[in-house]
Motif scaffolding. Structure first.
Motif, short mmCIF file in Angstrom:
data_model
loop_
_atom_site.label_atom_id
_atom_site.label_comp_id
_atom_site.label_asym_id
_atom_site.label_seq_id
_atom_site.Cartn_x
_atom_site.Cartn_y
_atom_site.Cartn_z
N ASN A 12 0.87 -1.39 0.10
CA ASN A 12 -0.04 -0.06 -0.04
C ASN A 12 0.89 1.26 -0.09
OD1 ASN A 12 -2.49 -1.31 -0.14
ND2 ASN A 12 -2.84 -1.14 2.06
N LYS A 13 1.92 1.29 0.40
CA LYS A 13 2.81 2.19 0.66
C LYS A 13 4.03 2.12 -0.47
CE LYS A 13 2.86 3.26 5.40
NZ LYS A 13 3.44 3.90 6.80
N GLY A 61 21.97 0.97 -5.67
CA GLY A 61 21.14 0.19 -4.53
C GLY A 61 21.02 0.77 -3.18
N ILE A 62 22.03 1.31 -2.85
CA ILE A 62 21.72 1.84 -1.38
C ILE A 62 20.94 3.04 -1.69
CG2 ILE A 62 22.96 2.77 0.36
CD1 ILE A 62 23.96 -0.05 -0.24
N LYS A 63 21.07 3.52 -2.42
CA LYS A 63 20.26 5.22 -2.56
C LYS A 63 18.85 4.54 -2.77
CE LYS A 63 20.31 9.47 -5.20
NZ LYS A 63 20.87 10.24 -6.08
N GLU A 64 18.27 3.69 -3.44
CA GLU A 64 17.08 3.29 -3.71
C GLU A 64 16.50 2.75 -2.43
OE1 GLU A 64 14.25 0.58 -6.63
OE2 GLU A 64 16.26 1.02 -7.49
N TRP A 65 17.09 1.77 -1.80
CA TRP A 65 16.70 1.36 -0.39
C TRP A 65 16.68 2.42 0.56
CZ3 TRP A 65 13.90 -1.96 2.21
CH2 TRP A 65 13.29 -2.89 1.67
N LYS A 70 12.27 5.28 3.73
CA LYS A 70 11.58 6.21 4.05
C LYS A 70 10.19 6.43 3.62
CE LYS A 70 12.30 11.33 3.84
NZ LYS A 70 12.95 12.59 3.15
N ALA A 71 10.01 5.76 2.57
CA ALA A 71 8.62 5.76 2.06
C ALA A 71 7.67 4.57 2.97
CB ALA A 71 8.72 5.02 0.70
N LEU A 72 8.66 3.73 3.47
CA LEU A 72 7.91 2.81 4.51
C LEU A 72 7.59 3.55 5.98
CD1 LEU A 72 9.41 -0.51 3.85
CD2 LEU A 72 7.04 0.28 3.14
N GLY A 73 8.18 4.67 6.01
CA GLY A 73 8.11 5.22 7.19
C GLY A 73 9.06 5.29 8.49
N ALA A 74 10.13 4.59 7.95
CA ALA A 74 11.18 4.79 9.05
C ALA A 74 12.22 5.69 8.65
CB ALA A 74 12.12 3.26 8.98
N ASP A 75 13.02 6.14 9.80
CA ASP A 75 13.96 7.00 9.70
C ASP A 75 15.36 6.34 8.86
OD1 ASP A 75 16.39 8.78 9.78
OD2 ASP A 75 15.73 9.68 11.61
N ASN A 77 18.39 7.29 8.44
CA ASN A 77 19.70 7.61 9.00
C ASN A 77 19.79 7.12 10.58
OD1 ASN A 77 20.69 9.37 7.00
ND2 ASN A 77 18.91 11.07 7.55
N ARG A 78 18.68 6.69 11.20
CA ARG A 78 18.73 6.21 12.41
C ARG A 78 18.71 4.85 12.28
NH1 ARG A 78 14.11 6.58 17.32
NH2 ARG A 78 15.49 5.46 18.80
N TYR A 79 18.09 4.25 11.38
CA TYR A 79 17.86 2.72 11.55
C TYR A 79 18.30 2.27 9.83
CZ TYR A 79 14.72 2.91 15.30
OH TYR A 79 14.20 3.03 16.49
N ARG A 80 19.53 2.09 9.64
CA ARG A 80 20.21 1.81 8.35
C ARG A 80 19.87 0.43 8.05
NH1 ARG A 80 25.48 4.71 10.37
NH2 ARG A 80 25.23 6.95 9.51
N HIS A 81 19.51 0.06 6.82
CA HIS A 81 19.25 -1.11 6.20
C HIS A 81 20.87 -1.73 6.22
CE1 HIS A 81 20.65 -0.62 2.05
NE2 HIS A 81 20.05 0.76 2.15
N SER A 82 20.66 -3.18 6.19
CA SER A 82 21.75 -4.02 6.58
C SER A 82 22.99 -3.95 5.76
CB SER A 82 21.56 -5.39 6.57
OG SER A 82 20.70 -5.84 5.49
N THR A 83 22.49 -3.54 4.29
CA THR A 83 23.71 -3.58 3.24
C THR A 83 24.13 -2.30 3.14
OG1 THR A 83 22.05 -4.72 1.76
CG2 THR A 83 23.95 -3.75 0.72
#
Length: 230
Positions: A12-13, A61-65, A70-75, A77-83
């Protein structure tokens, strides 16, 4: 058979959100062969040089993720994805040390494809799997040794509760050298076509099976095809 579902709380997001799945059976996990250790080390050294010219956050890839995060609602910068976390380590020459063949190859794929990837022991997953968006109650004890909140972060759950995410994975379903059945979840780039994603999964599955033996099957979850059985 395990049913895996991509929940509408995510699509939906981000309507183009895609999850790649590889199910491995009859595998043998052990210390990584020298070929994988050498290849991973060389890849990291070359990546380090590239990252001196192009910041981590500018890698496609990093930029898109980060945008998806952000689109899902998470920060982001505070919560970086694992990659992004892995790549930031490489940018500081804090190279990944070998763990075992399944985790080492999983990390290699994650750096190569610039997407978060999780690998889980299939025998420790209870019942069907759903990939959904976390709320304020979602979280678990992670491989980083602390409790991780997954509010507004995509995560995977079974009947026992959450076990994985593109942020940090849980201890409960982690792969060990005793694992013979594994499920790998690829948080694919939303912009990449399903055809390209299929090629990526087949390339990864083939390489993983060359090292670990056994068999594998692949599948992709999208907004249009939100359920699959493996």
């Amino acid at each position: 058979m395990t049913k895996i579902t991509l929940d509408s709380s995510i699509t939906n997001k981000v309507p183009t959100f895609k999850i790649g799945i590889i199910h491995y059976t009859k595998i043998v996990v052990s210390e990584s062969p020298q070929m994988i250790k050498g290849r991973t080390q060389l890849y990291q050294e070359n990546l380090y040089l590239e990252l001196q010219e192009q910041p981590v956050t500018e890698r496609p890839g990093i930029k898109e993720w980060r945008t998806t995060w952000k689109a899902l609602g998470a920060d982001q910068n505070r919560y970086r994805h694992s990659t992004e976390s892995l790549m930031r380590r490489v940018s500081k020459q804090n190279y990944l040390t070998p763990f075992h063949s399944a985790v080492d190859l999983n990390n290699f794929f994650s750096l190569q494809y610039e997407i978060p990837i999780g690998i889980y022991d299939g025998s420790l997953i209870d019942g069907d799997i759903t990939i959904a968006l976390g709320d304020e109650k979602t979280g678990y004890e992670g491989l980083n040794g602390r409790y991780n909140s997954l509010k507004n972060i995509a995560y995977s759950r079974d009947t026992e509760g959450p076990f994985g995410s593109p942020f940090v994975d849980s201890k409960r379903t982690s792969v060990t050298e005793n694992t013979t059945d594994a499920i790998q979840l690829f948080y694919l780039r939303p912009s990449v076509s399903k055809e390209e994603c299929t090629k990526l999964l087949n390339a990864a599955g083939k390489m993983f099976s060359q090292i670990h033996g056994g068999d594998y099957t692949t599948a992709i979850l999208t907004n249009e095809q939100a359920h699959v059985e493996i």
